[in-house]
Design an enzyme around this catalytic site. Structure first.
Site, PDB file in Angstrom:
ATOM      1  N   HIS A 312       0.736  -1.910   9.973  1.00  0.00           N
ATOM      2  CA  HIS A 312       1.438  -2.319  11.086  1.00  0.00           C
ATOM      3  C   HIS A 312       1.141  -3.489  11.695  1.00  0.00           C
ATOM      4  CE1 HIS A 312       3.874  -2.108  15.069  1.00  0.00           C
ATOM      5  NE2 HIS A 312       4.651  -1.126  14.447  1.00  0.00           N
ATOM      6  N   ASP A 370       7.273   5.631   9.985  1.00  0.00           N
ATOM      7  CA  ASP A 370       8.175   5.784   8.672  1.00  0.00           C
ATOM      8  C   ASP A 370       7.693   6.603   7.798  1.00  0.00           C
ATOM      9  OD1 ASP A 370      10.403   4.411   9.968  1.00  0.00           O
ATOM     10  OD2 ASP A 370       9.268   2.648   9.448  1.00  0.00           O
TER      11      ASP A 370
HETATM   12  N1  CMC Z   1       0.530  -1.877   1.526  1.00  0.00           N
HETATM   13  C1  CMC Z   1      -0.258  -2.371   0.840  1.00  0.00           C
HETATM   14  N2  CMC Z   1      -1.014  -3.317   1.399  1.00  0.00           N
HETATM   15  C2  CMC Z   1      -0.706  -3.861   2.611  1.00  0.00           C
HETATM   16  C3  CMC Z   1       0.227  -2.961   3.404  1.00  0.00           C
HETATM   17  C4  CMC Z   1       0.962  -1.898   2.576  1.00  0.00           C
HETATM   18  N3  CMC Z   1       2.057  -1.331   3.279  1.00  0.00           N
HETATM   19  N4  CMC Z   1       0.419  -3.593   4.364  1.00  0.00           N
HETATM   20  C5  CMC Z   1      -0.387  -4.451   4.685  1.00  0.00           C
HETATM   21  N5  CMC Z   1      -1.175  -4.680   3.466  1.00  0.00           N
HETATM   22  C6  CMC Z   1      -2.226  -5.690   3.274  1.00  0.00           C
HETATM   23  C7  CMC Z   1      -1.534  -7.123   2.986  1.00  0.00           C
HETATM   24  O1  CMC Z   1      -1.416  -7.261   1.442  1.00  0.00           O
HETATM   25  C8  CMC Z   1      -2.600  -8.054   3.361  1.00  0.00           C
HETATM   26  O2  CMC Z   1      -3.967  -7.809   2.531  1.00  0.00           O
HETATM   27  P1  CMC Z   1      -4.737  -9.284   2.420  1.00  0.00           P
HETATM   28  O3  CMC Z   1      -5.582  -9.436   3.910  1.00  0.00           O
HETATM   29  O4  CMC Z   1      -5.834  -8.943   1.380  1.00  0.00           O
HETATM   30  O5  CMC Z   1      -3.944 -10.085   2.038  1.00  0.00           O
HETATM   31  C9  CMC Z   1      -3.323  -7.155   4.682  1.00  0.00           C
HETATM   32  O6  CMC Z   1      -2.781  -5.869   4.482  1.00  0.00           O
HETATM   33  C10 CMC Z   1      -2.371  -7.635   6.048  1.00  0.00           C
HETATM   34  O7  CMC Z   1      -1.111  -7.503   5.872  1.00  0.00           O
HETATM   35  P2  CMC Z   1      -0.089  -8.404   6.415  1.00  0.00           P
HETATM   36  O8  CMC Z   1       1.184  -8.502   5.537  1.00  0.00           O
HETATM   37  O9  CMC Z   1      -0.780  -9.761   6.784  1.00  0.00           O
HETATM   38  O10 CMC Z   1       0.211  -7.586   7.713  1.00  0.00           O
HETATM   39  P3  CMC Z   1       1.316  -7.815   8.683  1.00  0.00           P
HETATM   40  O11 CMC Z   1       0.969  -7.358   9.989  1.00  0.00           O
HETATM   41  O12 CMC Z   1       2.181  -9.223   8.454  1.00  0.00           O
HETATM   42  O13 CMC Z   1       2.526  -6.623   8.263  1.00  0.00           O
HETATM   43  C11 CMC Z   1       3.728  -4.763   7.968  1.00  0.00           C
HETATM   44  C12 CMC Z   1       2.952  -5.480   8.783  1.00  0.00           C
HETATM   45  C13 CMC Z   1       4.287  -3.488   8.679  1.00  0.00           C
HETATM   46  C14 CMC Z   1       4.961  -5.707   7.594  1.00  0.00           C
HETATM   47  C15 CMC Z   1       3.054  -4.350   6.678  1.00  0.00           C
HETATM   48  O14 CMC Z   1       1.973  -3.671   6.913  1.00  0.00           O
HETATM   49  C16 CMC Z   1       3.958  -3.566   5.601  1.00  0.00           C
HETATM   50  O15 CMC Z   1       4.817  -4.200   4.711  1.00  0.00           O
HETATM   51  N6  CMC Z   1       4.061  -2.237   5.590  1.00  0.00           N
HETATM   52  C17 CMC Z   1       4.929  -1.546   4.657  1.00  0.00           C
HETATM   53  C18 CMC Z   1       6.251  -1.642   5.490  1.00  0.00           C
HETATM   54  C19 CMC Z   1       6.538  -0.491   6.461  1.00  0.00           C
HETATM   55  O16 CMC Z   1       5.688   0.525   6.336  1.00  0.00           O
HETATM   56  N7  CMC Z   1       7.089  -0.981   7.765  1.00  0.00           N
HETATM   57  C20 CMC Z   1       7.360  -0.283   8.867  1.00  0.00           C
HETATM   58  C21 CMC Z   1       6.509  -0.543  10.028  1.00  0.00           C
HETATM   59  S1  CMC Z   1       6.822   0.664  11.543  1.00  0.00           S
HETATM   60  C22 CMC Z   1       8.246   0.402  11.711  1.00  0.00           C
HETATM   61  C23 CMC Z   1       8.956  -0.688  12.530  1.00  0.00           C
HETATM   62  O17 CMC Z   1       8.237  -1.127  13.462  1.00  0.00           O
HETATM   63  O18 CMC Z   1       9.751  -1.302  12.136  1.00  0.00           O
END
Ligand code: CMC
Length: 435
Positions: A312, A370
């Protein structure tokens, strides 16, 4: 907003230093007020994805991502989920205080009086293919409400905002159930206003005109909790979309339709559907035994696979909503005699492995809401593609509360981000034969 301290920004390019006020909220990080930056220096700030930018001030929802804390109007989500129902939470989000008994009764009665939709909406619905994704249908139906309620379109009029808020909250369950019944070719169930908001939704979803619908209190309570947990979440992508959309002065239905469209994405509300699809894929490919292989795929950046329902932007600790959802998941599976549900077993095993794995621990990736909500909804009988539409139903009240707050803010302005331009500079158009 109190302002005690100042921040000084100095430059190495000869631009004179500038001082900015630092505002303190009631809790949470201080903010540096950079509104005068462009006027004073001719420079913008650069923050794609809003990693360090507060886009507004708000009194509605507070998240402490490190502690794993979520407050609606100051009340912890755990207390609201345990002691209140969704109608009380709606009242709280909209009005700032929990209702007393008579306020609650009056609010419920107002909402109940608006649960039906204009009959023409059925013809509009029939324009969609039966296999259309429910979020495509919902984006259309909610936007289409603008065509039905010309008397509550003026966003600047508090009374019109108020009546459109009640209409949206009251009609969302009806529209979601209509989208579902249409997709399966079943007759639409008209709302039954003697039932609670959530029991009425369950009846519209699962009842049929030939039989009496028996309300199951455990399942209604679980669905109500899903609504409470999804009701608001401060300035997330869809809420910011609603605010930006409404900042142009468009009508409330159009702004909420924009929120629905944004919520659909798999990084946001669409994650519940994506998470359940992921669990089913693991089940088909060997189940719990093969979780190790799946985790390796997630850790391989080239695979493009993410562990859905994990991570998140704000929570760097266990999402408090996920804890409550996990509890509800047990209750629902016990009620339905599905304790040995293979998807739940896969989810528990996946969670255990991920919480111990260095990759996830280092990146502070914890289960989000989720991760368990899909299992609960599937057990209740909600088809997977409808999950995000239910999220939209629940989030509508949060979007409206945020929109109302924005319009009432004396500092309200149309949202207009700027950019760092990296494209071609001025050039002349050549005649077509010379290009
Ligand atoms: N699985 C694997 N790796 C992950 C995941 C994941 N679900 N989420 C983040 N990472 C890794 C990412 O690859 C990155 O690694 P590195 O630093 O080595 O490049 C690091 O963690 C930081 O990730 P980010 O993409 O920069 O983080 P963000 O804050 O931009 O993304 C997120 C947040 C929710 C989009 C992401 O965690 C994600 O895609 N999660 C899966 C989708 C999900 O479950 N979303 C629901 C969110 S809660 C409901 C809502 O609010 O809508």
């Amino acid at each position: 907003m109190s302002t005690e301290h100042k921040a000084t920004l100095s430059f190495t390019d000869g631009t004179p230093s500038v001082e900015f006020p630092i505002h303190q909220g009631t809790i949470g990080p201080d903010v540096i007020d950079i509104r005068k930056l462009y006027g004073a220096t001719g420079k913008f700030t650069y923050d794609p994805g809003f990693l360090s930018t507060a886009s507004c001030n708000s009194t509605i929802t507070y998240i402490d991502g490190d502690k794993g804390e979520l407050l609606y109007r100051g009340y912890p989500i755990e207390q609201l989920a345990t002691n209140c129902d969704f109608m009380e939470v709606c009242y709280l989000l909209l009005n700032g205080e929990l209702p007393n008994e008579s306020q609650r009764a009056e609010f419920v009665s107002r909402v109940s009086n608006h649960t039906m939709v204009n009959e023409q909406m059925h013809f509009f619905l029939r324009g969609f293919r039966r296999d259309a994704h429910p979020m495509a249908v919902m984006t259309g139906l909610v936007g289409g409400m603008s065509a039905f309620y010309p008397d509550s379109m003026n966003l600047m009029d508090k009374n019109q905002r108020d009546i459109s808020a009640i209409r949206l909250i009251a009609k969302m369950p009806t529209l979601v159930a209509m989208a579902y019944k249409y997709g399966i070719g079943a007759p639409h169930m008209y709302p039954k206003n003697e039932l609670s908001y959530t029991a009425n939704f369950m009846r519209m979803m699962f009842g049929n005109p030939c039989e009496d619908y028996k309300v199951n209190d455990v399942l209604v309570r679980a669905m109500d909790r899903i609504f409470i947990l999804h009701a608001d979440h401060e300035q997330n992508a869809s809420t910011s979309t609603v605010r930006l959309c409404a900042s142009s002065g468009t009508n409330p239905f159009a702004a909420i339709a924009a929120g629905v469209a944004c919520l659909w994405g798999p990084s946001h509300g669409g994650a519940n559907e994506a998470c359940l699809n992921m669990l089913m894929e693991i089940q088909q490919n060997g189940g719990v035994e093969k979780i190790g292989d799946f985790i390796n795929k997630v850790k391989d950046k080239d695979s493009g696979v993410r562990l859905m329902g994990f991570g998140h932007r704000v929570y760097k600790n266990y999402d408090p909503r996920a804890k409550l959802m996990r509890e509800t998941c047990h209750e629902v599976l016990n009620e339905l005699g599905l304790q040995d549900d293979p998807l739940f077993k896969i989810a528990m095993a996946l969670e255990k492995i991920a919480l111990e794995d260095e990759y996830f621990v280092k990146r502070k990736l914890y289960p989000n809401v989720d991760f368990y909500s899909g299992i609960v909804q599937k057990a209740i009988g909600i088809p997977v593609p409808l999950f995000t539409a239910i999220f939209a139903l629940a989030r509508t009240v949060g979007w409206i509360a945020q929109l109302n707050e924005m319009i009432a803010d004396p500092e309200y302005k149309i949202g207009r981000p700027r950019q760092l331009f990296m494209g071609a500079t001025h050039r002349d158009v050549k005649p077509i034969g010379q290009r």
